[in-house]
Design a protein around this motif. Structure first.
Motif, mmCIF file in Angstrom:
data_model
loop_
_atom_site.group_PDB
_atom_site.id
_atom_site.type_symbol
_atom_site.label_atom_id
_atom_site.label_comp_id
_atom_site.label_asym_id
_atom_site.label_seq_id
_atom_site.Cartn_x
_atom_site.Cartn_y
_atom_site.Cartn_z
ATOM 1 N N GLN A 199 7.859 1.472 -2.857
ATOM 2 C CA GLN A 199 7.443 0.974 -4.251
ATOM 3 C C GLN A 199 7.786 -0.243 -4.552
ATOM 4 N N ILE B 238 1.362 -1.603 -0.895
ATOM 5 C CA ILE B 238 2.300 -2.119 -2.103
ATOM 6 C C ILE B 238 1.795 -3.433 -2.601
ATOM 7 N N CYS C 180 7.612 -7.058 -9.424
ATOM 8 C CA CYS C 180 8.515 -6.210 -8.368
ATOM 9 C C CYS C 180 9.916 -6.545 -8.227
#
Length: 410
Positions: free
Chosen positions: A91, A326, A357
């Motif tokens: 993730q 991603i 992120c």
């Protein structure tokens, strides 16, 4: 702890509500533009504190889609052990943005130069994950050739399988007839009581990256059509037979197409969630054997597996990260924010990408804010975003209005 996604403009109102309805005391309420500047400072601060790490890591690189006249090269750092630690697909929290370069002209030389600049600060990765873009591939190849030891390049499994599906099906008469029939049928089903049965819409770009949905739809519809005899007037089957005449005559192709896309989807699910190692290699190779003997997808898949399991054996005992999904997610989040603007253009808001992120802990944010101030934003924008569509428009009309004898109209 409350974690939510809100717009910049709503932040002042939310803080006012907290101030009036809770015991939270606020000396002042910031304007939404201040919140934007703080977010951009976090992104710039995160880029400024990038440094080498002693832990093994892999770089994921890609260019954003064209926004205005510019593109952004983004490089993410992902620790090699991230897949095993999470136990599923990585993730955004598992990634760190270590490089962000905005350019109007993109070629292999600019890619090579940008990678040199980024990896000179962040260190050299164990491997690089990228898609099948030719310019990107050539730039990475030139950069790797300059290293003392060439860096392995991992081709994203999703893009490779999409290319294989395209190579096998796109130019065949059966595929063209199938998609043409679906296109005509979809027009008849939309805005009717049977709209729920409309086939998946094919994307203009990258259609073969989501083609498995079409194969799944086709397989399900074969079961619906597999009824002998006449259909009751006004029934679903009667409507579908009218909308998709000759659907059953395409059964051999649809079955082959659905099987191929199903196998590809299963392979990608394994690779994206578990990575590539000896175990997943065997699982995927066995799946590839179920494809027809003359399948181009089978040939491409087996070649990809053999090449990349060798890279995995040479690099690490851990599962090998083999997907760049991603970074597509990261671009999607940024694009969603940018589309709210009435005139989308890549401006200093691109600094939001590093902030989208990695860790969002308070200590990390405080440290990033201390690395970048408002004046640093101005300097970065002047160097990296010398102009925007809005600035060019303002300069144009300003220049026109200064000319004597000219009538300026809206």
């Amino acid at each position: 702890m409350l974690d939510a996604v809100v717009s910049f403009r709503s932040v002042p109102r939310i803080l006012e509500l907290f101030h009036s309805q809770t015991s939270l005391e606020l000396p002042w309420t910031p304007h939404f533009t201040s919140v934007i500047n703080w977010s951009l400072r976090v992104g710039l601060g995160l880029l400024r504190q990038v440094c080498p790490t002693c832990e093994p890591w892999i770089a994921i690189i890609d260019y954003s889609i064209d926004i205005g006249t510019k593109k952004a090269l983004v490089v993410l750092r992902v620790k090699t052990q991230s897949l095993r630690q999470r136990g599923s697909a990585i993730q955004l929290q598992d990634c760190e943005c270590i490089g962000l370069k905005v350019r109007e002209t993109v070629n292999h030389q600019t890619v090579c130069q940008d990678l040199e600049d980024i990896f000179a600060i962040a260190g050299v990765p164990q491997a690089i994950v990228k898609d099948c873009d030719y310019t990107l591939a050539k730039g990475v190849r030139h950069w790797s050739a300059k290293q003392g030891k060439p860096v392995p390049v991992i081709d994203d499994i999703g893009h490779c399988m999409a290319s294989a599906l395209k190579s096998q099906f796109e130019k065949t008469a059966d595929y063209k007839a199938f998609t043409a029939a679906l296109g005509q049928g979809a027009k008849c089903l939309r805005q009717t009581e049977f709209a729920c049965l409309t086939p998946p819409k094919l994307r203009t770009k990258g259609r073969f990256q989501s083609i498995s949905k079409l194969g799944e739809w086709g397989a399900k519809m074969l079961d619906v059509f597999a009824v002998k005899g006449g259909a009751k007037k006004g029934s679903v089957l009667a409507k579908l037979r009218t909308v998709f005449p000759g659907f059953l005559r395409m059964k051999p192709f649809i079955e082959r197409f659905a099987l191929t896309t199903k196998i590809v989807s299963e392979v990608m699910e394994i690779i994206k969630n578990k990575g590539l190692n000896k175990v997943t290699y065997q699982q995927c190779y066995q799946l590839s054997k179920t494809l027809p003997r003359n399948s181009k997808v089978k040939t491409h898949l087996q070649a990809w597996l053999k090449k990349h399991v060798q890279i995995q054996a040479e690099l690490t005992e851990l599962p090998l990260l083999s997907s760049s999904d991603i970074i597509e997610t990261l671009f999607g989040n940024y694009k969603y924010m940018l589309e709210r603007s009435p005139q989308a253009d890549m401006n200093r808001s691109v600094l939001l990408i590093p902030a989208l992120c990695g860790s969002r802990k308070e200590a990390v944010i405080d440290q990033a804010l201390n690395k970048a101030f408002q004046v640093d934003l101005a300097h970065w924008e002047e160097k990296n975003i010398p102009y925007t569509v809005r600035k060019k428009r303002q300069e144009f009309f300003k220049h026109k209005s200064q000319k004597s004898g000219k009538i300026i109209t809206d």
